[in-house]
Design a protein around this motif. Structure first.
Motif, PDB file in Angstrom:
ATOM      1  N   VAL A 108      42.910  38.741  33.168  1.00 28.13           N
ATOM      2  CA  VAL A 108      42.346  38.659  34.513  1.00 28.13           C
ATOM      3  C   VAL A 108      40.969  39.310  34.459  1.00 28.13           C
ATOM      4  CG1 VAL A 108      42.612  39.262  36.947  1.00 28.13           C
ATOM      5  CG2 VAL A 108      44.630  38.756  35.553  1.00 28.13           C
ATOM      6  N   ALA A 129      44.036  44.676  39.653  1.00 27.08           N
ATOM      7  CA  ALA A 129      45.103  43.760  39.266  1.00 27.08           C
ATOM      8  C   ALA A 129      45.822  44.271  38.034  1.00 27.08           C
ATOM      9  CB  ALA A 129      44.532  42.366  39.003  1.00 27.08           C
ATOM     10  N   VAL A 168      50.886  38.067  38.150  1.00 31.64           N
ATOM     11  CA  VAL A 168      49.697  38.912  38.270  1.00 31.64           C
ATOM     12  C   VAL A 168      49.791  39.588  39.630  1.00 31.64           C
ATOM     13  CG1 VAL A 168      47.188  39.003  38.314  1.00 31.64           C
ATOM     14  CG2 VAL A 168      48.343  37.291  36.892  1.00 31.64           C
ATOM     15  N   ILE A 219      48.042  41.745  42.488  1.00 26.20           N
ATOM     16  CA  ILE A 219      46.684  42.031  42.948  1.00 26.20           C
ATOM     17  C   ILE A 219      46.774  42.914  44.187  1.00 26.20           C
ATOM     18  CG2 ILE A 219      44.513  41.039  43.770  1.00 26.20           C
ATOM     19  CD1 ILE A 219      45.383  38.425  42.344  1.00 26.20           C
TER      20      ILE A 219
END
Length: 434
Positions: A344, A375, A382, A384
């Motif tokens: 990311v 993140a 993922v 966030i």
């Protein structure tokens, strides 16, 4: 007059408290539980999103999903809750706890500080599956358990177990001493990247690496975890640091000169002789700013991917196995999270996150974020987190598909295949994925 009124009010309050104490101590009427309950009223962590919310026993050290149970570790105890409804399943005294295995093969490993031995517990029932009385250190992985026991004269033995209690192999490591103890003591490998509002261990147990480094008095004993063989004893010189990643031994050399640090990396494949790959000018950020080029930390990355910086300050991701550049960032771009499959990246103006497939070398999704957003990467999502207002989102690592989104200031402690665990104070909630 105002002073006299304040004094009378103070006397009245003291009198009321005295009366309440007398009533409580004489068992006539005890208002304290109801008063405490009123002060401690829980607020919803994620109203309309959470499948369940439970009050836990305190501020957790860690929270891990183990199959269909949630394991909560405190300083001196552990608790297990059902993943389906959040009902407490069992509780036990322990100074540390860690989860090994995955899914139905998951187990809970517990022990006491300054005490040899550990126990392997069933996550659902807390029943002891296996007990050890000799090991001083234990490492828990998604694919098994390693323990280290040292006899007299510091002659040590490393043993690999599967989560069902079967021995895979056992090897003498020579003298390691007693510098390694309790659960998952630090080894010379890679450090997962961390994020604000997300627990450092949110991804759960890691895969057991192909090579393992055991530090001892300036040396590193390299163990092949597939065969259970001691394949090398690395002896870094002054100005060098050893890190084990991607089945390779990385020797990072830092040299001071011209008011800066010059770095070089050499990767080897023990027990074979020779260099697999090398890079001059690759900074794996093993030296802190102002440390005078003294390397005092491991590289960041996944098991097979390391994060580096090129000579002009641009970040890049390197395959530790063969030295390939998997991604080379533009000026100002920063890697927020990385594992062996995905990364990311935040753009230079800090307004956008994008997901990278390291296998394909391409962007798979993008998402706008506010400043201060961060993140973390897990096998399942993922995560966030943004602030002002607090918001948590979970997206698919491969496609960016939104799995969950909620406005909350809670901290995410764990993720699983179907959801994530959020904790706020003494409240814990399960946020399922769509």
């Amino acid at each position: 007059m105002a002073s006299g009124g304040s004094s009378r009010m103070g006397y009245m309050l003291i009198s009321v408290v005295v009366v309440l104490v007398v009533l409580a101590t004489t068992h006539t009427w005890n208002p304290w539980p109801k008063l405490w309950s009123w002060f401690n009223t829980s607020q919803p962590i994620a109203a309309g999103v959470a499948r369940w919310q439970s009050t836990i026993g305190g501020s957790p050290q860690s929270v891990t999903i183990a199959g269909d149970a949630v394991i909560v570790e405190y300083r001196t105890s552990i608790e297990a809750y059902g993943l389906t409804a959040g009902v407490q399943l069992w509780k036990s005294d322990a100074d540390w706890a860690s989860v090994a295995g995955d899914g139905s093969d998951a187990v809970v490993v517990t022990g006491r500080l300054l005490t040899k031995g550990y126990q392997v517990l069933d996550p659902r029932s807390g029943i002891v599956r296996r007990a050890d009385t000799e090991a001083s250190a234990v490492w828990t992985y998604r694919t098994g358990i390693l323990d280290l026991r040292c006899g007299k004269g510091s002659d040590c033995e490393l043993t690999a177990w599967d989560t069902r209690g079967n021995v895979r192999w056992r090897i003498s490591t020579g003298g390691i001493g007693f510098v390694l103890d309790a659960a998952n003591p630090d080894l010379p490998d890679t450090n997962p990247m961390t994020a604000n509002g997300i627990d450092d261990d949110v991804a759960g147990p890691r895969q057991m690496p192909a090579l393992l480094g055991l530090p001892n008095d300036g040396k590193v004993r390299i163990i092949d975890t597939a065969s259970g063989r001691l394949v090398q004893t690395a002896e870094p010189t002054a100005g060098q640091r050893v890190a084990v990643a991607g089945g390779r031994v990385l020797t990072v050399t830092a040299t001071a000169g011209d008011g800066t640090c010059y770095f070089g990396v050499v990767a080897t494949d023990p027990p074979r002789a020779g260099t697999v790959w090398s890079r001059d000018g690759l900074n794996l950020r093993t030296a802190s700013n102002g440390s005078g080029c003294k390397q005092d930390r491991d590289p960041a990355g996944g098991e097979d991917v390391v994060l580096g910086v090129d000579p002009v300050g641009r970040q890049e991701l390197i395959a530790a196995h063969d030295g390939r550049v998997l991604w080379h960032g533009a000026k100002g771009e920063e890697v927020q999270a990385v594992n062996d499959s995905y990364a990311v990246v935040r753009n230079a103006d800090k307004t956008t996150l994008r997901g990278l497939s390291l296998a394909r070398g391409s962007t798979t999704w993008t998402r706008t974020i506010s400043s201060g957003g961060s993140a973390a990467l897990t096998p399942d999502a993922v995560v966030i987190v943004t602030t002002k207002p607090g918001r948590i989102a979970a997206v698919s690592p491969s496609s960016g598909k939104l799995l969950a989104e909620v406005r909350t200031n809670a901290k995410i402690f764990a993720t699983g295949p179907a959801g994530m665990i959020a904790v706020d104070g003494r409240d814990m909630a399960y946020l399922p994925f769509a």
